[in-house]
Design a protein around this motif. Structure first.
Motif, short mmCIF file in Angstrom:
data_model
loop_
_atom_site.label_atom_id
_atom_site.label_comp_id
_atom_site.label_asym_id
_atom_site.label_seq_id
_atom_site.Cartn_x
_atom_site.Cartn_y
_atom_site.Cartn_z
N LEU A 80 0.82 -1.21 0.00
CA LEU A 80 0.00 0.00 0.00
C LEU A 80 0.85 1.26 0.00
N GLN A 81 2.12 1.16 0.38
CA GLN A 81 3.01 2.32 0.39
C GLN A 81 3.75 2.50 -0.93
N THR A 82 3.54 1.59 -1.88
CA THR A 82 4.22 1.68 -3.17
C THR A 82 3.31 2.35 -4.20
N LYS A 83 3.91 2.72 -5.33
CA LYS A 83 3.15 3.35 -6.41
C LYS A 83 2.10 2.40 -6.98
N THR A 84 2.46 1.13 -7.12
CA THR A 84 1.51 0.16 -7.64
C THR A 84 0.34 -0.05 -6.69
N GLY A 85 0.64 -0.12 -5.39
CA GLY A 85 -0.44 -0.27 -4.41
C GLY A 85 -1.39 0.92 -4.44
N ALA A 86 -0.85 2.14 -4.56
CA ALA A 86 -1.70 3.32 -4.65
C ALA A 86 -2.57 3.29 -5.90
N ALA A 87 -2.00 2.79 -7.00
CA ALA A 87 -2.78 2.71 -8.25
C ALA A 87 -3.93 1.71 -8.11
N LEU A 88 -3.67 0.59 -7.46
CA LEU A 88 -4.74 -0.42 -7.29
C LEU A 88 -5.84 0.10 -6.37
N VAL A 89 -5.46 0.80 -5.30
CA VAL A 89 -6.48 1.36 -4.40
C VAL A 89 -7.29 2.44 -5.13
N SER A 90 -6.61 3.27 -5.92
CA SER A 90 -7.33 4.28 -6.69
C SER A 90 -8.30 3.64 -7.67
N ARG A 91 -7.91 2.52 -8.23
CA ARG A 91 -8.80 1.82 -9.16
C ARG A 91 -10.05 1.33 -8.44
N LEU A 92 -9.89 0.84 -7.22
CA LEU A 92 -11.05 0.39 -6.46
C LEU A 92 -12.00 1.56 -6.15
N LEU A 93 -11.44 2.73 -5.84
CA LEU A 93 -12.28 3.89 -5.57
C LEU A 93 -13.05 4.30 -6.83
N LEU A 94 -12.38 4.27 -7.96
CA LEU A 94 -13.05 4.61 -9.22
C LEU A 94 -14.11 3.58 -9.59
N LEU A 95 -13.88 2.34 -9.21
CA LEU A 95 -14.89 1.31 -9.48
C LEU A 95 -16.16 1.54 -8.67
N ALA A 96 -16.01 2.14 -7.50
CA ALA A 96 -17.21 2.51 -6.73
C ALA A 96 -18.03 3.54 -7.49
N ALA A 97 -17.34 4.53 -8.09
CA ALA A 97 -18.05 5.51 -8.92
C ALA A 97 -18.63 4.85 -10.17
N ALA A 98 -17.91 3.88 -10.73
CA ALA A 98 -18.41 3.16 -11.90
C ALA A 98 -19.68 2.39 -11.58
N ALA A 99 -19.79 1.89 -10.36
CA ALA A 99 -21.01 1.17 -9.97
C ALA A 99 -22.21 2.11 -10.00
N LEU A 100 -22.03 3.35 -9.55
CA LEU A 100 -23.12 4.33 -9.61
C LEU A 100 -23.48 4.63 -11.06
N PHE A 101 -22.46 4.77 -11.91
CA PHE A 101 -22.70 5.02 -13.34
C PHE A 101 -23.53 3.90 -13.96
N VAL A 102 -23.16 2.64 -13.69
CA VAL A 102 -23.88 1.49 -14.26
C VAL A 102 -25.32 1.46 -13.74
N ALA A 103 -25.50 1.78 -12.46
CA ALA A 103 -26.86 1.77 -11.89
C ALA A 103 -27.75 2.81 -12.58
N VAL A 104 -27.21 3.99 -12.84
CA VAL A 104 -28.00 5.02 -13.52
C VAL A 104 -28.26 4.63 -14.98
N LEU A 105 -27.24 4.08 -15.64
CA LEU A 105 -27.38 3.70 -17.05
C LEU A 105 -28.49 2.68 -17.25
N PHE A 106 -28.52 1.65 -16.41
CA PHE A 106 -29.50 0.58 -16.60
C PHE A 106 -30.74 0.77 -15.72
N GLY A 107 -30.78 1.88 -15.01
CA GLY A 107 -31.96 2.18 -14.21
C GLY A 107 -32.73 3.33 -14.79
N ALA A 108 -32.35 4.56 -14.38
CA ALA A 108 -33.08 5.75 -14.82
C ALA A 108 -33.03 5.94 -16.32
N TYR A 109 -31.85 5.73 -16.93
CA TYR A 109 -31.73 5.94 -18.37
C TYR A 109 -32.58 4.95 -19.16
#
Length: 687
Positions: A229-258
């Motif tokens: 977690l203290q390395t550049k690769t670890g930070a990149a993987l954690v950042s990817r997980l955070l972005l995937l949380a936002a992606a989940a909201l995007f998918v929910a709106v796409l296949f829900g409200a849209y």
């Protein structure tokens, strides 16, 4: 019309822009993929006195652990003292115990380069005189074994998940909006999100063991996880997980409200629903681009693009490259699912296929532009295409891309035929409407419009025999087992029976339309060509994954040039001679390099060290190696030399006698298997 974004979507977009900016801000540029360029003592040398430390020089700064540099005596016991440290620039050293005995020592290193890949290797030197050593396995398990295989598979799954997630969503938003309500496409995109999330979590757990011990038991080591977690690769993987949380909201709106807005537009409130759908679609497009770019940046900031030449240019180029791959491959996967699994009441039209064709063409152009830049940056010369593993894999990738482009051209032809067929059907329908009978005549519906199938007309109220539910038959139908589904129900008819008949009519009509659609030869041809494209894409993705884990050709060649002494000439003032001879036995793993060090390369007694390396520079143990010296001008020889195996890829022989000075031919016979053998030779002035 002015497009507005709801406060929730506006907040989401701003949040994602901030996260992406933070990702780029944290991506510090480095110099190059790490390679060993020097050492003291050097490989294979014999020193008179025991050194106080061992120093290694790499092509860039590397990350070290407590056991990154180890020195083993002839019995395999460690003789280093303390932890390795950076002494200057890219040079790292570890101190040795005092009073080391004579013999051959093995230096093993295991570090992590700036582009996140583990780099491991070993070499030997001797004190006083060479000796036997029991060291055959230096224990450098980084990047290999079961953990290495799992890590590579996890990388493949992460790329596949990203491609399906981004490409599938792009296909729905840009090519086929009605697809937002298709269950098969929803499952595809959600499956891509789940795959990418699971793979990212797996890579985060495997990373510590992958770059250190290589043991499966260390996968759940919390100390290693904390270090990751203290390395550049670890930070990149954690950042990817955070972005995937936002992606989940995007998918929910796409296949829900849209998707609901799309259905409302079709059902009646067209103008209002269309305006809401456009606004929502605009917000989804902006948010989707930001999320996709952020996910792509999580690779660019931690791998090859973040190191080497022009990282400030290379990282954005890599992001565009990844997005283009996702739009092409992921959209292709979504198209394949739509062609095979789209319901009959939501058919995939030729307009959607045409829009995807334009999207894929733009993606290919982006891939060509970014790929040319990346190839120049990672290779640097034409010879690297054939002389390095990275270049060879890149040639395979280019060949697969060419095959995919050819298949895409075939798909475009099928699309054109479908469009021509649709135009012909529209014209036929227009003529039929013009010639339709006046009020009171029954409307007729086309059964078949596929080429080679005659057009058949049946009344829309055609009679369909269906069983009558118990207790719902009228007096005139009592005792009969069936009723006419086409007959209009009387005023006092059972509403349940009428609904059942309507459902049965819909099911029959849907099955008929699906059967006729599937029998269309043009649509079948498009399915086959798209399926072939998808199959090639699966292989291409595997090759791309291997490329991301391979040392760039430019770095490999620079490392060779830095470490290789001048061939066929004295190496230094002491008279020592070094000869490099490439070989190819023609069999599997038959290529490599033989290096001979002859010291002092004078008349009389000499010491010979022979090293065999793979094309990538790693030590290579072969079944047999023989040396012969011949002085043809004096008709002396061949004088056989039987070197003794010291350690992996290293043989030595002391007491090699050179009877007189002259231009000697040094011939080396290399055997890599029971039947694959070759003899290579070079001339050198000895004495």
């Amino acid at each position: 019309m002015t497009r507005t974004i709801t406060p929730r979507l506006r907040t989401l977009v701003l949040l994602l822009l901030a996260v992406t900016g933070a990702l780029f801000a944290g991506a510090a540029p480095a110099s190059a993929h790490a390679a060993l360029t020097g050492s003291d003592p050097a490989q294979g040398v014999v020193v008179d006195r025991a050194p106080t430390q061992i120093s290694l020089t790499f092509s860039e700064q590397v990350a070290l652990g407590d056991g990154s540099l180890r020195v083993l005596d002839p019995k395999g016991k460690p003789v280093q003292s303390g932890k390795p440290a950076n002494v200057s620039g890219t040079t790292y050293a570890v101190r040795l115990h005092a009073g080391l005995a004579d013999g051959t020592y093995t230096v093993a290193y295991q570090v992590v380069s700036a582009d996140s890949h583990p780099v491991a290797g070993a070499y030997t030197f001797s004190i006083g005189a060479p000796s036997r050593t029991v060291v055959s396995d230096t224990g450098a398990g980084a990047g290999g074994g079961a953990v290495g295989g799992l890590y590579s598979f996890g990388r493949y799954l992460s790329y596949a998940g990203f491609i399906v997630l981004v490409g599938g969503a792009a296909f729905v938003l840009a090519c086929w909006r009605q697809g937002a309500g298709v269950r098969a496409l929803q499952r595809l995109v959600v499956g891509g999100w789940l795959t990418l999330t699971a793979a990212t979590l797996g890579l985060l757990l495997l990373r510590g063991s992958y770059t250190s011990s290589g043991k499966l038991g260390d996968v759940f080591d919390l100390d290693l996880l904390g270090q990751v977690l203290q390395t550049k690769t670890g930070a990149a993987l954690v950042s990817r997980l955070l972005l995937l949380a936002a992606a989940a909201l995007f998918v929910a709106v796409l296949f829900g409200a849209y998707a609901r807005r799309e259905e409302e537009e079709e059902e009646g409130s067209a103008e209002e629903a269309a305006a809401e759908r456009r606004d929502l679609g605009f917000g989804l497009a902006i948010g989707g681009i930001v999320v996709a770019a952020g996910l792509a940046a999580s690779w660019a900031m931690a791998e090859h693009a973040s190191t080497g030449l022009q990282p400030g240019i290379a990282m954005p180029v890599d992001i565009v490259h990844l997005l283009a791959v996702a739009c092409w491959f992921g959209g292709l996967t979504a198209l394949l699912v739509a062609l095979y699994r789209a319901p009959a009441d939501t058919p995939l039209g030729t307009d959607a296929v045409r829009r995807f064709s334009r999207l894929a063409f733009a993606s290919v152009l982006a891939l060509v532009a970014t790929g040319v830049y990346q190839s120049w940056r990672q290779l640097g010369s034409w010879s690297a295409f054939t002389d390095t593993r990275y270049g060879q894999l890149l040639l395979v990738k280019l060949g697969l891309v060419a095959v995919m482009v050819g298949l895409a051209w075939i798909s475009r032809r099928w699309t054109g035929r479908l469009a021509e067929q649709g135009t012909a059907e529209a014209e036929a329908g227009s003529e039929a409407t013009t010639d339709a009978p006046q009020a009171g005549a029954r409307e007729r519906t086309p059964l078949a419009t596929t080429p080679g199938t005659e057009r058949a007309d049946i009344p829309e109220q055609a009679s369909v025999s269906v069983p009558v539910p118990a207790g719902t038959a009228t007096a005139g139908q009592a005792g009969k087992g069936e009723a006419s589904a086409g007959a209009a129900p009387s005023a006092d008819a059972d509403p349940g029976r009428a609904a059942q008949l309507a459902r049965q009519r819909d099911a029959i009509d849907t099955a008929r339309r699906k059967r006729l659609r599937d029998a269309d030869p043009n649509r079948s041809g498009l399915r086959r060509s798209v399926l072939a494209e998808a199959a090639v894409a699966v292989v291409l993705l595997a090759v791309t994954t291997a490329l991301t884990q391979t040392e760039p050709g430019r770095t490999e060649q620079e490392a060779r040039a830095a470490s290789a002494p001048a061939a066929s000439s004295p190496a230094d003032t002491s008279g020592a001679l070094t000869l490099d001879m490439p070989f190819d036995t023609g069999g599997k793993n038959g290529k490599g390099l033989v290096r001979i060090d002859l010291d002092p390369a004078r008349v009389g007694t000499n010491e010979m060290h022979l090293y065999v390396q793979r094309p990538d520079g790693r030590p290579y143990d072969i079944p047999e190696v023989k040396v012969a010296l011949t002085l043809k001008a004096k008709k002396i020889g061949p004088l056989p030399v039987a070197p003794e195996h010291i350690t992996t890829g290293h043989w030595a022989s002391s007491g090699v006698q050179v009877p007189m000075a002259g231009d000697w031919e040094v011939a080396v016979t290399v055997r890599t298997s029971d039947i694959d053998q070759v003899t290579v030779s070079k001339n050198a002035q000895i004495g």
